[in-house]
Structure formats: C-alpha cells, structure tokens
Design an enzyme around this catalytic site. Structure first.
Site, PDB file in Angstrom:
ATOM      1  N   ASP A   1     -20.507  41.373 -31.806  1.00 31.41           N
ATOM      2  CA  ASP A   1     -19.661  40.263 -32.257  1.00 31.41           C
ATOM      3  C   ASP A   1     -20.509  39.022 -32.543  1.00 31.41           C
ATOM      4  OD1 ASP A   1     -16.996  40.473 -32.797  1.00 31.41           O
ATOM      5  OD2 ASP A   1     -16.320  40.247 -30.716  1.00 31.41           O
TER       6      ASP A   1
ATOM      7  N   GLN B   1     -12.370  42.326 -26.493  1.00 21.93           N
ATOM      8  CA  GLN B   1     -11.341  41.704 -27.327  1.00 21.93           C
ATOM      9  C   GLN B   1     -10.829  40.429 -26.652  1.00 21.93           C
ATOM     10  OE1 GLN B   1     -10.419  42.958 -30.474  1.00 21.93           O
ATOM     11  NE2 GLN B   1      -9.423  40.963 -30.611  1.00 21.93           N
TER      12      GLN B   1
ATOM     13  N   LYS C   1     -10.069  48.474 -35.247  1.00 19.79           N
ATOM     14  CA  LYS C   1     -11.516  48.676 -35.075  1.00 19.79           C
ATOM     15  C   LYS C   1     -11.822  50.146 -34.804  1.00 19.79           C
ATOM     16  CE  LYS C   1     -12.075  43.938 -33.736  1.00 19.79           C
ATOM     17  NZ  LYS C   1     -11.955  42.926 -32.683  1.00 19.79           N
TER      18      LYS C   1
END
Ligand code: NAD
Length: 284
Positions: free
Chosen positions: A119, A96, A52
């Site tokens: 997200d 994460q 990322k």
C-alpha cells in the site's frame, strides 16, 4: 475536443501487464501472494477486500484473505500481521482501513515490513518516495500519474494543482507530480484564492471528498482533470469531487466517477504485489 480518460480500460491494461509479470515469475518458481487483513464488519471494507481478492485471481496472484472479529484486540491484530511478515510465501501485506476504534492504526501499519508494504503507507516507504529511492508507490496517486501520462501529456514543466493534502492521496500525488518535474501547488481547506489557483492548472487533481467541489470556472481550458473523489450522494450513486458536465466543457481530458481513478487504484496494487514478489526473490 474533450476526451474521457477510461479508468476501466486503463485498469484492464495494467492488470494484463501485472498478469504477464506474474507469468514470468511463476516460470521461475515464484508465486506472488498478497495477504489482506480485514478486521470487523465494515460493509465498504468488505466490498474493497472482495475486489482485491478478485483482482488477484484475475492476475494469477495468490491471495490470502484474513477476516478478524470486530472485537479483535490490538495484540491479536499485531500478531497476525507479524505472522504474515515472517511468512516467506507472502509478498504483500495489506491491512484494510479503517480499523475498529480499539486498535492503533499506526502501530499496525508500522508492523508491516517495508518490503511487504504494497500500500506504500508505512513511514519507511513514504520517506523513500520523498527522496526518490526504490519503494512501493501508494496506489491511488501512482494510478493518477498513469492516467495523466496515458493522455500523452508531458507532465514536465506543467502547472499542477492538487486539492487535498491527505497522507494517502493529496500529499503523495503532489510529490509524484514534482518527481515528474511539474510545478506543483497544493490547495487545502485553508487555501486562499483556491478558485484562481485551480483555474491556472494545466493538471488538476481533486482529492477533497466533497461532491461537485470543482466547478466549471475552476477548470482551465485544455486542462487534464483527475477526479479522485468518491462521494455517495443522497441518490445512492457515487459522485466525484468534480462537476463533471461543467468541467468536461473546458477540459481536454477528464476522468469519470465511477470508472476512473477507483479501478486504476486497484490495478496499481496488483503491480506493487508483483514487484514485491520479484524483489523478495532477487528478481527485480
Ligand atoms: P481526506 O478527508 O483525508 O482529505 C481531504 C482533503 O481535502 C484534506 O486535506 C483537506 O484539507 C481538503 N479539503 C477539505 N475541504 C476543503 C475545502 N473546502 N477546500 C479545499 N480543500 C479542502 O480525504 P482523502 O482520504 O484524501 O480522500 C479524498 C477523496 O478521495 C474522498 O472522496 C475519498 O473517498 C476519495 N478516495 C478515492 C480513492 C480512489 O481509489 N478513487 C482512494 C482514496 C480516496
């Protein structure tokens, strides 16, 4: 004639699109920034976070990678997320997953303000998606839709079958297909006649987490097959949920693993981050 949907090429095009938008924002004095919080030493998570950060650099997005100890407490992680939430120079926050056992994942995700939830996992975003309001679409399912549309397939009126009903893939994939006016069936571990249902699908999305789950007889001739599965085989290689060789004989379009949905998911995160920066600066 079967064609492979090239996830790498589509991801590159999507990242180029993001980079162009970043350029336009930078010209207006806005530098999009994504913060990625990693807690602990999960090797797969470390790889994802590195990916990322690299994607951000490629698109001209600033990134902040925050690595917290495996032993970090719930309060420490929440404090970190809240600090990023309050920081106007950070537009997207990604925690994460999975988090170490002592940390309540839900509480942490809920601490991300909806406008920075790139997200798309927080309840407010999920709710907004459900009622068709502006939101951040979860990256994997949104990437699947792009991949289907890249084939020139009109989703409207098609029979779409999604195997899997997780909150991060199956359910939102079904919802986005419905939004595009497909007739959607969701199959899961309790579904009866799964084979027959899949064999009638014009669009088949597999998000099961079992290598080779979708066999050739489950694929309708001419179908578009999207393989979300990422399964590490005994051979150490990555395998999808679809028996690729058998399905490829029937499908019109199919995604490979690796090189399919994975790279596309990463690219979609970049688009969400750019969108977040634009929205937070009144430019969207
Ligand atoms: P999950 O384990 O949360 O969900 C799996 C779903 O499959 C469940 O809803 C379950 O009902 C269904 N299922 C399990 N066994 C079944 C059976 N025998 N018959 C029918 N349905 C069955 O998994 P997930 O998080 O949705 O991920 C699914 C797969 O996608 C995994 O391989 C994961 O690694 C992969 N994944 C890939 C990406 C990507 O970027 N490519 C992103 C997320 C997940």
């Amino acid at each position: 004639m079967m064609a492979i949907i090239d996830g790498k090429a589509l991801a590159a095009a999507t990242k180029a699109e993001a980079a162009q938008k970043v350029q336009a924002l930078r010209e207006k004095g806005v530098v999009p920034c994504l913060a990625v919080v990693l807690v602990g030493e999960n090797p797969a998570s470390q790889v994802y976070v590195r990916g990322k950060v690299n994607d951000c650099a490629e698109c001209g997005i600033e990134s902040r990678s925050i690595h917290m100890a495996e032993t970090a407490t719930q309060d420490e992680v929440l404090a970190q997320v809240r600090a990023l939430a309050a920081d106007a120079s950070v537009h997207g926050i990604l925690v994460q997953l999975p988090l170490p056992a002592q940390i309540n994942e839900k509480a942490v995700i809920n601490a991300i303000p909806p406008e920075k939830d790139v997200d798309g996992f927080s309840p407010v975003n999920v709710g907004r998606m459900q009622i068709g309001e502006p939101c951040y679409l979860p990256c994997t399912p949104a990437g699947c839709i792009r991949m289907i549309e890249s084939t020139g397939t009109d989703i409207c009126g098609k029979n779409a079958v999604v195997i899997g009903r997780s909150n991060i893939v199956g359910k939102p994939a079904a919802m986005l297909l419905l939004e595009k006016n497909a007739t959607v069936t969701i199959c899961h571990s309790k579904t009866k006649n799964l084979r027959e249902i899949c064999a009638a699908a014009d669009i088949l999305v597999a998000a099961v987490g079992r290598a080779g789950f979708v066999t050739g007889d489950m694929v309708k001739p001419g179908a578009v097959v999207i393989d979300v599965g990422i399964n590490r085989g005994a051979d150490g290689k990555l395998h999808g949920d679809v028996d690729f060789a058998a399905a490829a004989e029937k499908a019109a379009f199919i995604t490979p693993v690796p090189g399919g949905v994975g790279p596309m998911t990463r690219a979609m995160l970049m688009l969400n981050t750019v969108q977040a920066a634009a929205r937070q600066n009144g430019l969207a």
